[in-house]
Design a protein around this motif. Structure first.
Motif, PDB file in Angstrom:
ATOM      1  N   THR A   2       0.823  -1.194   0.000  1.00 46.44           N
ATOM      2  CA  THR A   2       0.000   0.000   0.000  1.00 46.44           C
ATOM      3  C   THR A   2       0.865   1.254   0.000  1.00 46.44           C
ATOM      4  O   THR A   2       2.039   1.219   0.360  1.00 46.44           O
ATOM      5  N   ALA A   3       0.265   2.350  -0.390  1.00 44.00           N
ATOM      6  CA  ALA A   3       0.993   3.624  -0.421  1.00 44.00           C
ATOM      7  C   ALA A   3       1.433   4.039   0.978  1.00 44.00           C
ATOM      8  O   ALA A   3       2.511   4.591   1.159  1.00 44.00           O
ATOM      9  N   LYS A   4       0.600   3.763   1.985  1.00 46.65           N
ATOM     10  CA  LYS A   4       0.943   4.133   3.361  1.00 46.65           C
ATOM     11  C   LYS A   4       2.169   3.368   3.839  1.00 46.65           C
ATOM     12  O   LYS A   4       3.062   3.924   4.457  1.00 46.65           O
ATOM     13  N   LYS A   5       2.212   2.069   3.530  1.00 46.35           N
ATOM     14  CA  LYS A   5       3.347   1.254   3.951  1.00 46.35           C
ATOM     15  C   LYS A   5       4.610   1.684   3.206  1.00 46.35           C
ATOM     16  O   LYS A   5       5.683   1.756   3.792  1.00 46.35           O
ATOM     17  N   THR A   6       4.495   1.985   1.934  1.00 49.22           N
ATOM     18  CA  THR A   6       5.637   2.442   1.147  1.00 49.22           C
ATOM     19  C   THR A   6       6.177   3.746   1.701  1.00 49.22           C
ATOM     20  O   THR A   6       7.386   3.916   1.845  1.00 49.22           O
ATOM     21  N   ALA A  10       9.856   4.401   3.306  1.00 42.41           N
ATOM     22  CA  ALA A  10      10.696   5.467   2.763  1.00 42.41           C
ATOM     23  C   ALA A  10      11.145   6.415   3.879  1.00 42.41           C
ATOM     24  O   ALA A  10      12.304   6.843   3.895  1.00 42.41           O
ATOM     25  N   ASP A  11      10.248   6.721   4.808  1.00 40.17           N
ATOM     26  CA  ASP A  11      10.591   7.588   5.934  1.00 40.17           C
ATOM     27  C   ASP A  11      11.653   6.939   6.816  1.00 40.17           C
ATOM     28  O   ASP A  11      12.561   7.609   7.301  1.00 40.17           O
ATOM     29  N   LYS A  12      11.543   5.633   7.028  1.00 39.09           N
ATOM     30  CA  LYS A  12      12.547   4.933   7.824  1.00 39.09           C
ATOM     31  C   LYS A  12      13.912   4.978   7.134  1.00 39.09           C
ATOM     32  O   LYS A  12      14.936   5.175   7.788  1.00 39.09           O
ATOM     33  N   LEU A  13      13.908   4.804   5.827  1.00 35.74           N
ATOM     34  CA  LEU A  13      15.159   4.860   5.074  1.00 35.74           C
ATOM     35  C   LEU A  13      15.767   6.257   5.133  1.00 35.74           C
ATOM     36  O   LEU A  13      16.969   6.408   5.379  1.00 35.74           O
ATOM     37  N   LYS A  14      14.947   7.267   4.945  1.00 39.53           N
ATOM     38  CA  LYS A  14      15.431   8.651   5.031  1.00 39.53           C
ATOM     39  C   LYS A  14      15.996   8.938   6.421  1.00 39.53           C
ATOM     40  O   LYS A  14      17.022   9.595   6.552  1.00 39.53           O
ATOM     41  N   GLU A  39      11.503   6.289  14.043  1.00 39.37           N
ATOM     42  CA  GLU A  39      10.626   5.733  15.068  1.00 39.37           C
ATOM     43  C   GLU A  39       9.164   6.139  14.924  1.00 39.37           C
ATOM     44  O   GLU A  39       8.283   5.363  15.222  1.00 39.37           O
ATOM     45  N   LEU A  40       8.902   7.354  14.490  1.00 40.52           N
ATOM     46  CA  LEU A  40       7.538   7.850  14.456  1.00 40.52           C
ATOM     47  C   LEU A  40       6.880   7.676  13.097  1.00 40.52           C
ATOM     48  O   LEU A  40       7.487   7.978  12.079  1.00 40.52           O
ATOM     49  N   PRO A  41       5.644   7.200  13.079  1.00 41.80           N
ATOM     50  CA  PRO A  41       4.907   7.202  11.817  1.00 41.80           C
ATOM     51  C   PRO A  41       4.630   8.638  11.399  1.00 41.80           C
ATOM     52  O   PRO A  41       4.561   9.538  12.241  1.00 41.80           O
ATOM     53  N   LYS A  42       4.483   8.870  10.123  1.00 38.58           N
ATOM     54  CA  LYS A  42       4.318  10.221   9.597  1.00 38.58           C
ATOM     55  C   LYS A  42       3.130  10.945  10.233  1.00 38.58           C
ATOM     56  O   LYS A  42       3.194  12.135  10.492  1.00 38.58           O
ATOM     57  N   SER A  43       2.055  10.235  10.513  1.00 32.84           N
ATOM     58  CA  SER A  43       0.867  10.876  11.074  1.00 32.84           C
ATOM     59  C   SER A  43       1.094  11.385  12.499  1.00 32.84           C
ATOM     60  O   SER A  43       0.388  12.254  12.962  1.00 32.84           O
TER      61      SER A  43
END
Length: 53
Positions: A2-6, A10-14, A39-43
């Motif tokens: 899903t787009a959310k998981k992707t 991507a945020d973890k990689l960044k 550690e934190l989800p984007k939301s």
């Protein structure tokens, strides 16, 4: 995938890249930002607010 998981992956990689750069240049602030980004989800992140002058 899903787009959310992707986006989350991507945020973890960044975050891991930012953390590594912080370690490399000896900047604790950048390193901590990278760790926090992993550690934190984007939301859950709070946007940076610009102060009005």
């Amino acid at each position: 995938m899903t787009a959310k998981k992707t986006s989350s992956e991507a945020d973890k990689l960044k975050g891991s890249v930012k953390e590594a750069i912080g370690k490399l240049i000896g900047d604790g602030k950048v390193e901590a930002e990278g760790r926090a980004q992993q550690e934190l989800p984007k939301s859950d992140r709070t946007p940076k607010l610009k102060s009005r002058s």
